[in-house]
Enzyme design. Structure first.
Site, PDB file in Angstrom:
ATOM      1  CG  HIS A 221      -0.444   0.215   2.528  1.00 36.64           C
ATOM      2  ND1 HIS A 221      -0.269   1.471   3.056  1.00 36.64           N
ATOM      3  CD2 HIS A 221      -0.050  -0.652   3.487  1.00 36.64           C
ATOM      4  CE1 HIS A 221       0.200   1.366   4.294  1.00 36.64           C
ATOM      5  NE2 HIS A 221       0.356   0.093   4.582  1.00 36.64           N
ATOM      6  CG  ASP A 245       2.327   1.236   7.907  1.00 38.42           C
ATOM      7  OD1 ASP A 245       2.001   0.616   6.877  1.00 38.42           O
ATOM      8  OD2 ASP A 245       1.540   1.478   8.835  1.00 38.42           O
ATOM      9  CD  GLU A 279      -3.140  -1.159   5.037  1.00 33.52           C
ATOM     10  OE1 GLU A 279      -3.008  -2.165   5.748  1.00 33.52           O
ATOM     11  OE2 GLU A 279      -2.838  -0.005   5.435  1.00 33.52           O
ATOM     12  CD  GLU A 280      -2.104   2.622   7.227  1.00 30.67           C
ATOM     13  OE1 GLU A 280      -2.833   2.039   8.048  1.00 30.67           O
ATOM     14  OE2 GLU A 280      -0.870   2.490   7.199  1.00 30.67           O
ATOM     15  CG  ASP A 307       1.537  -3.210   5.151  1.00 35.24           C
ATOM     16  OD1 ASP A 307       2.305  -2.279   5.455  1.00 35.24           O
ATOM     17  OD2 ASP A 307       0.328  -3.214   5.441  1.00 35.24           O
ATOM     18  CG  HIS A 384      -0.322   4.351  11.886  1.00 37.99           C
ATOM     19  ND1 HIS A 384      -1.641   4.011  11.935  1.00 37.99           N
ATOM     20  CD2 HIS A 384       0.174   3.730  10.792  1.00 37.99           C
ATOM     21  CE1 HIS A 384      -1.932   3.220  10.920  1.00 37.99           C
ATOM     22  NE2 HIS A 384      -0.834   3.030  10.216  1.00 37.99           N
TER      23      HIS A 384
END
Length: 691
Positions: A221, A245, A279-280, A307, A384
């Site tokens: 992603h 990520d 994706e998130e 990922d 994140h």
């Protein structure tokens, strides 16, 4: 230890849920202030755990639970609730998405049935590892600095959030990067898969040679997110570099693409690389593509998800996700690692419901595997956050390189195929870019180009005047020969990529034009030969070189004789029958091959990527092939115009002649062919530079 802690917290969550009393939502009266809600599904036990963690942080997580089926909850959650779920899925459960978004309740229920019910058998795959001749050279050529550069570029965007302007800009960057890598490959396409939100997914396709209906997918992603951000405001502005990520996964895949293109890898099955959007936000991009492929009946024989590939845990190199993946293909991937990456330590781990983009494929019965950077709980703690930077994972990207190599092995062992000899830099009148020389002529009487494209079909275009010299070549690097003429020192070219006309003054009347790719950038350079001196204007239009090589009376014959992808200065000296070549890699060489009346017809006749010395003499072809050795054969008559070209697209130049409007071709794979195209007096374009 982590497992026991989560079980304890889950037990605490059950009590908390009972006290708070929100196991299933009662109907509520909708007011004008009702916030936007989205249908999502999430593992019920994991939701309870998230609620406990949220409560411990002083936040109240009570989404509307519509129903629970087979342990999976169907929710109507507000944007703020989804933000909390996403935050704790990552922070406490070490999952990427942790939930799946849906357009409506029925889709949510259907997805649960697909995930928890028996999987349909969509493809029967026999896994074999027998293509080392293709795999090993490619994985040997992979390099961590290239992966590092891609991670650096992608993580430089403030955020790649799927509904942000910079999320769109980063998608543009990926598409441009992949398109550049695939330049000159007519069997490769790079396309957007558009969605209802801002960021598109990107799909690079390498068409299979023998089993194109079978499709192998490698994905990751492209989006990033900041924990706790607001979907309508701060998610679009807060820094979310997402270096691990999942810039790392896209970077690992990009390195596979690079070596596949540079190695001239030709898969037997069709291979698709996918950079999924959103994706998130609940696996939105991958779910949309998987649904589309299922509805269209695409025969997907395998899916590999990358990922997070660049944070190394102690004593572990690769962790195979064993839940919601295909056991048989997982064994295949482990065997690939033991065969080609035997020093690595591979372990098993689990990530639960809907943790990344492999999940929508697995739910629909496609064989999906997910090799991860570390066991769950030992993965990157910075994701994140604004601290998900290259410096906080592997700053040299050596860990991500392991996943590029594994993905390269997966691609070449599942899709099979070979590394084809690199085609010579010479483009023989391939106007439609399909790798085959097109039967084509320039008619001086009306200045019209007539082209019978082997793929595109017939076309005609008026371009030039009767006294012009045709100089067809790929000036814009799109893999297609451009219509072009040379007139007393001025070049006129119709660029196929942009449908624009370029006019460049370079040379003087009497010069011999030699448009070839001297710098190896995939674009023909404007070059002229003048009495022993070469003048070359590089394709960027701002640099030129001058070199003395040859004598007055020599015949210019520039081509790629040493197979390094760059045209070499070369001349044929009729007075002696000697070829003089200044190879850009191999250096100087001279060889007697021919007599004074011969016509030089150099081309790559044996398909080894190197131009061979060759002459045409009264209907007889004499070839000195770099791999195949010497050969001579009769094909044509004395008055024919020799027109060598790769008419069947097998990477080998074929003997061909033009005789008063009739073409005779002796194709190395396709055999003999004859076709009427043109008139007496026309100039056959494949023989443009034959004197």
């Amino acid at each position: 230890m982590l497992k026991n802690r989560i079980l304890l917290l889950a037990a605490t969550a059950v009590a908390a849920v009972a006290i708070l009393g929100y196991t299933a939502a009662e109907p509520t009266q909708v007011s004008a202030a009702t916030p936007h809600k989205t249908w999502i599904t999430v593992d019920m036990n994991e939701l309870k755990t998230m609620q406990v963690f949220a409560a411990m942080g002083g936040r109240f997580l009570a989404p509307e639970i519509v129903t629970v089926r087979n342990g999976i909850a169907v929710l109507q959650a507000t944007d703020d609730e989804i933000s909390i779920i996403s935050e704790h899925a990552h922070k406490n459960l070490h999952k990427c998405a942790g939930f799946m978004a849906h357009p409506d309740e029925q889709d949510a229920l259907d997805t649960i049935d697909m995930v928890t019910g028996p999987k349909p058998s969509l493809a029967t795959v026999t896994y074999t590892i027998d293509n080392a001749a293709t795999v090993q050279p490619m994985i040997n050529d992979m390099a961590a600095p290239n992966i590092k550069d891609t991670i650096t570029s992608l993580s430089s965007f403030t955020t790649r959030y799927y509904n942000s302007t910079t999320g769109l800009d980063s998608a543009f960057w990926i598409k441009n990067k992949w398109t550049t890598l695939a330049a000159g490959r007519s069997d490769v396409t790079v396309e957007y898969f558009n969605h209802s939100w801002v960021q598109p997914s990107i799909i690079l396709t390498i068409q299979g040679t023998t089993n194109p209906s079978e499709v192998v997918i490698l994905g990751g992603h492209q989006d990033s997110i900041r924990s706790g951000c607001s979907a309508s405001t701060t998610c679009q502005t807060l820094p979310a570099p997402g270096a691990d990520d999942d810039a790392s996964g896209i970077a690992s895949l990009t390195e596979v693409i690079r070596v596949a293109m540079e190695s001239n890898y030709r898969p037997a099955k069709t291979v698709k690389f996918m950079a999924y959007a959103a994706e998130e936000a609940g696996l939105l991009g991958s779910k949309a593509i998987a649904t589309s492929y299922q509805n269209s009946g695409v025969n997907v024989v395998g899916v590999l998800q990358l990922d997070m590939t660049n944070y190394k845990a102690p004593s572990t190199d690769i962790a195979m996700i064993t839940d919601h993946t295909n056991a048989a293909q997982n064994t295949f991937v482990r065997n690939l690692a033991s065969t080609y990456l035997s020093t690595l330590t591979v372990v098993d781990t689990q990530c639960g419901y809907s943790c990344s983009d492999h999940a929508p494929w697995d739910a629909r019965g496609y064989a999906a595997s997910f090799p991860f950077e570390a066991p769950m709980g030992s993965d990157n703690p910075f994701i994140h956050t604004a601290s998900d930077t290259l410096a906080n994972s592997d700053p040299n990207a050596t860990h991500a390189l392991k996943f590029s190599k594994l993905a390269g092995a997966y691609m070449a062992e599942l899709a099979k195929g070979t590394i084809a000899p690199t085609a010579s830099a010479e483009k023989f009148a391939d106007f439609d870019g399909d790798g085959k020389t097109d039967v084509s002529v320039f008619r001086p009487s009306n200045s019209v180009w007539y082209i019978q494209g082997s793929q595109a079909g017939f076309s005609a275009a008026q371009f030039g005047v009767s006294t012009d010299q045709p100089v067809p070549a790929d000036f814009d690097g799109d893999g297609k020969t451009d219509i072009a003429v040379y007139r007393d020192g001025v070049w006129y070219s119709m660029l196929s990529a942009t449908s624009t006309v370029n006019i460049t003054s370079f040379g003087i009347a009497g010069d011999k034009p030699q448009p070839k790719d001297f710098d190896g950038d995939g674009k023909a350079d404007k070059a002229v030969y003048r009495g022993g001196t070469w003048y070359v204007l590089k394709s960027n239009g701002s640099q030129y070189t001058v070199a003395q090589f040859g004598l007055a009376g020599d015949i210019a014959a520039a081509s790629d004789y040493d197979g390094d992808g760059k045209a070499d200065y070369a001349v044929y000296r009729p007075s002696q029958g000697i070829w003089y070549v200044l190879g850009s890699t191999a250096g100087f060489s001279a060889r007697q091959f021919g007599i004074s009346t011969d016509k030089p017809v150099p081309a790559d006749y044996d398909g080894d990527g190197k131009t061979d010395l060759a002459v045409y003499r009264d209907g007889i072809w004499y070839l000195q092939r770099t791999t195949g050795g010497f050969t001579a054969f009769q094909f044509g008559i004395a008055s024919d115009i020799p027109a060598a070209g790769d008419y069947d697209g097998d990477g080998k130049a074929d003997a061909g002649v033009f005789r008063d409007g009739v073409w005779y071709m002796l194709r190395s794979t396709g055999g003999f062919a004859v076709t009427g195209f043109g008139l007496a007096g026309d100039k056959p374009l494949p023989s443009t530079f034959v004197p």
